[in-house]
Design an enzyme around this catalytic site. Structure first.
Site, mmCIF file in Angstrom:
data_model
loop_
_atom_site.group_PDB
_atom_site.id
_atom_site.type_symbol
_atom_site.label_atom_id
_atom_site.label_comp_id
_atom_site.label_asym_id
_atom_site.label_seq_id
_atom_site.Cartn_x
_atom_site.Cartn_y
_atom_site.Cartn_z
ATOM 1 N N LYS A 1 0.837 -1.207 0.000
ATOM 2 C CA LYS A 1 0.000 0.000 0.000
ATOM 3 C C LYS A 1 0.876 1.263 0.000
ATOM 4 O O LYS A 1 2.091 1.171 0.201
ATOM 5 C CB LYS A 1 -0.915 -0.016 1.230
ATOM 6 C CG LYS A 1 -0.159 0.167 2.550
ATOM 7 C CD LYS A 1 -1.077 -0.009 3.747
ATOM 8 C CE LYS A 1 -0.301 0.199 5.037
ATOM 9 N NZ LYS A 1 -1.051 -0.240 6.223
ATOM 10 N N MET B 1 9.952 24.881 0.457
ATOM 11 C CA MET B 1 9.058 23.976 -0.255
ATOM 12 C C MET B 1 9.844 22.962 -1.084
ATOM 13 O O MET B 1 9.576 21.776 -1.042
ATOM 14 C CB MET B 1 8.156 24.812 -1.162
ATOM 15 C CG MET B 1 6.718 24.365 -1.176
ATOM 16 S SD MET B 1 5.756 25.428 -2.255
ATOM 17 C CE MET B 1 5.100 26.618 -1.112
ATOM 18 N N ARG C 1 -11.183 1.157 14.057
ATOM 19 C CA ARG C 1 -11.270 1.663 12.680
ATOM 20 C C ARG C 1 -12.165 0.686 11.907
ATOM 21 O O ARG C 1 -13.335 0.558 12.239
ATOM 22 C CB ARG C 1 -9.862 1.799 12.091
ATOM 23 C CG ARG C 1 -9.802 2.605 10.807
ATOM 24 C CD ARG C 1 -8.372 2.807 10.308
ATOM 25 N NE ARG C 1 -7.643 1.547 10.126
ATOM 26 C CZ ARG C 1 -6.363 1.464 9.735
ATOM 27 N NH1 ARG C 1 -5.680 2.557 9.497
ATOM 28 N NH2 ARG C 1 -5.779 0.298 9.596
ATOM 29 N N TYR D 1 13.380 31.033 5.494
ATOM 30 C CA TYR D 1 12.142 31.727 5.857
ATOM 31 C C TYR D 1 12.051 31.953 7.361
ATOM 32 O O TYR D 1 12.446 31.094 8.150
ATOM 33 C CB TYR D 1 10.925 30.890 5.437
ATOM 34 C CG TYR D 1 10.610 30.947 3.970
ATOM 35 C CD1 TYR D 1 10.190 32.135 3.370
ATOM 36 C CD2 TYR D 1 10.721 29.806 3.178
ATOM 37 C CE1 TYR D 1 9.889 32.170 2.018
ATOM 38 C CE2 TYR D 1 10.418 29.834 1.824
ATOM 39 C CZ TYR D 1 10.006 31.026 1.248
ATOM 40 O OH TYR D 1 9.708 31.069 -0.070
#
Ligand SMILES: *Cc1c(COP(=O)(O)O)cnc(C)c1O
Length: 401
Positions: A36, A330, A134, A258
């Site tokens: 997965k 980013m 779940r 930043y």
């Protein structure tokens, strides 16, 4: 010819060895290889086909989409879809020969209808919620549900029953879940119901509790070398690489990144590496679970302010471990290469310790298998992975700006 600045390098030979060693450890118990989440970031199809070649009996995916993708690629191994399906997805399950996880009767009904129309049987595994909270039917309801499935739906093949552990490294919690599961199995046996494939273990449970292996185990992390193991020879099959694309000397007292979160304490040589949080480099998210977690986070923040970082902020360049400075951008990060400033050049390979699972889909995956090197779609076989790095001794003598 591929010439990426950032890539994930996956040694499928190592994944194959891991799978084979896990198989050996399991003996006659079936192995479901969990692929997965894009095979935990490693690339769904290359890993799935390698796992099957290496002896995986089943494959496990989260979604119908992942299952269909693998079928279209020609994977014919049983494919268990962990997430429960929507009733309208019943046709997909049958068209692509997937094995559905079932937690409720409406899904069974939908699968049975489609299967009856096509004169087929839909294969299902019933999931039991023994404590995860779940997917799955609660144990108290499950026996009745299973009895109904077997007696009322002719086009359903109930092949398996399973549960998932929420904290496999905790023996007490795990045994509580296991015992709830086994008492359901016993109740079913008393009613003359024997389900062929019963499975409960993930990687950690498979290692810690051999007595819980039952008919199959579902192993993800272990295949990818993400959990340590004394019992089985496991190696890490992959590394995340990028390259230095810019070098510069900064004076003392210059801000970096930043938010001006970092200020140089001395003249500092920095390397800019084109790999940021979009690509999968972790940024801290304040999500404490309880007081201790909050405290840990605070301590990390304080250390960060004083320029002391955790290992996840390290990058390896030419054998040296270097810190990532300031806030991660980013698509870039800034690495302190002061201590190796005479041995670092534009183009040098940087190994990052990002989580492979978080790696952006846009990062190229490069595979090694039996002496061959190829990219995800096998379109452009490159000669060797070392082509990506300029050979040592012939590096460009880029002046540090
Ligand atoms: C992800 C998953 C696994 C694999 O867990 P690992 O800890 O990676 O071995 C097993 N079973 C289910 C249902 C899962 O969702």
């Amino acid at each position: 010819m591929i010439n990426p600045t950032s890539w994930l390098e996956v040694d499928l030979d190592k994944i194959s060895e891991n799978v084979k060693n896990i198989k050996k450890y399991l003996g006659s118990t079936r192995l479901l290889a969990v692929v997965k989440a894009n095979a935990y970031g490693h690339g769904l199809y290359p890993v799935a086909s390698c796992a099957v070649e290496s002896g995986a009996d089943f494959l496990g995916v989260s979604s119908i989409e992942e299952g269909i993708f693998l079928r279209k690629k020609g994977i014919s191994q049983p494919l268990l879809v962990f997430n429960t399906i929507l009733p309208e997805q019943a046709a997909d399950v049958l068209d692509y020969g997937l094995t559905a996880t079932v937690c409720s009767l409406d899904v069974v009904q939908a699968l049975n209808e489609v299967a009856a129309r096509q004169n087929k049987k839909a294969t299902i595994h019933v999931k039991i919620d023994t404590g995860f909270g779940r997917f799955g039917a609660l144990p108290d309801h499950a026996a009745e549900m299973i009895r109904l499935i077997i007696s009322n739906f002719d086009n359903i093949y109930l092949e398996g029953i399973y549960t998932h552990f929420s904290k496999a490294n905790n023996e007490k919690i795990t045994y509580k879940q296991f015992n709830a599961f086994m008492s359901l199995v016993e109740t079913l046996n008393e009613q003359g119901i024997e389900i062929p494939i019963k499975h409960v273990c993930n990687s950690v449970a498979a290692l810690n509790y051999p007595e819980m292996h039952l008919d199959m185990v579902r192993v993800g992390n272990l295949i990818y070398g993400m959990v340590p193991s004394k019992e089985i020879a496991i190696t890490n099959p992959s590394k995340i690489c990028s390259r230095v694309i810019f070098l510069k000397n900064l004076p003392k007292g210059h801000y970096i990144g930043y938010g001006n979160k970092y200020k140089t304490k001395k003249p500092t040589t920095i390397a800019v590496v084109p790999f940021g949080y979009f690509d999968g480099l972790e940024v801290y998210v304040f999500q404490p679970n309880g007081f201790l977690d909050g405290l840990k986070y605070l301590i990390k923040q304080v250390l960060f302010r004083f320029g002391i970082y955790s290992s996840s902020r390290k990058a390896n360049i030419n054998g040296a471990s270097c810190y990532i400075l300031g806030k991660i951008s980013m698509q870039n990060c800034i690495v302190d290469v002061t201590k190796i400033k005479n041995n670092v050049f534009v183009g040098d390979v940087v190994e990052l310790s990002a989580r492979r699972l978080n790696l952006s889909q846009s990062i190229v995956r490069i595979y090694h298998r039996a002496g061959r090197v190829f990219s995800e779609n096998d379109i452009t076989p490159a000669e060797t992975a070392s082509d990506f790095a300029p050979p040592a001794g012939q590096r460009r003598e880029t002046s540090i700006g």
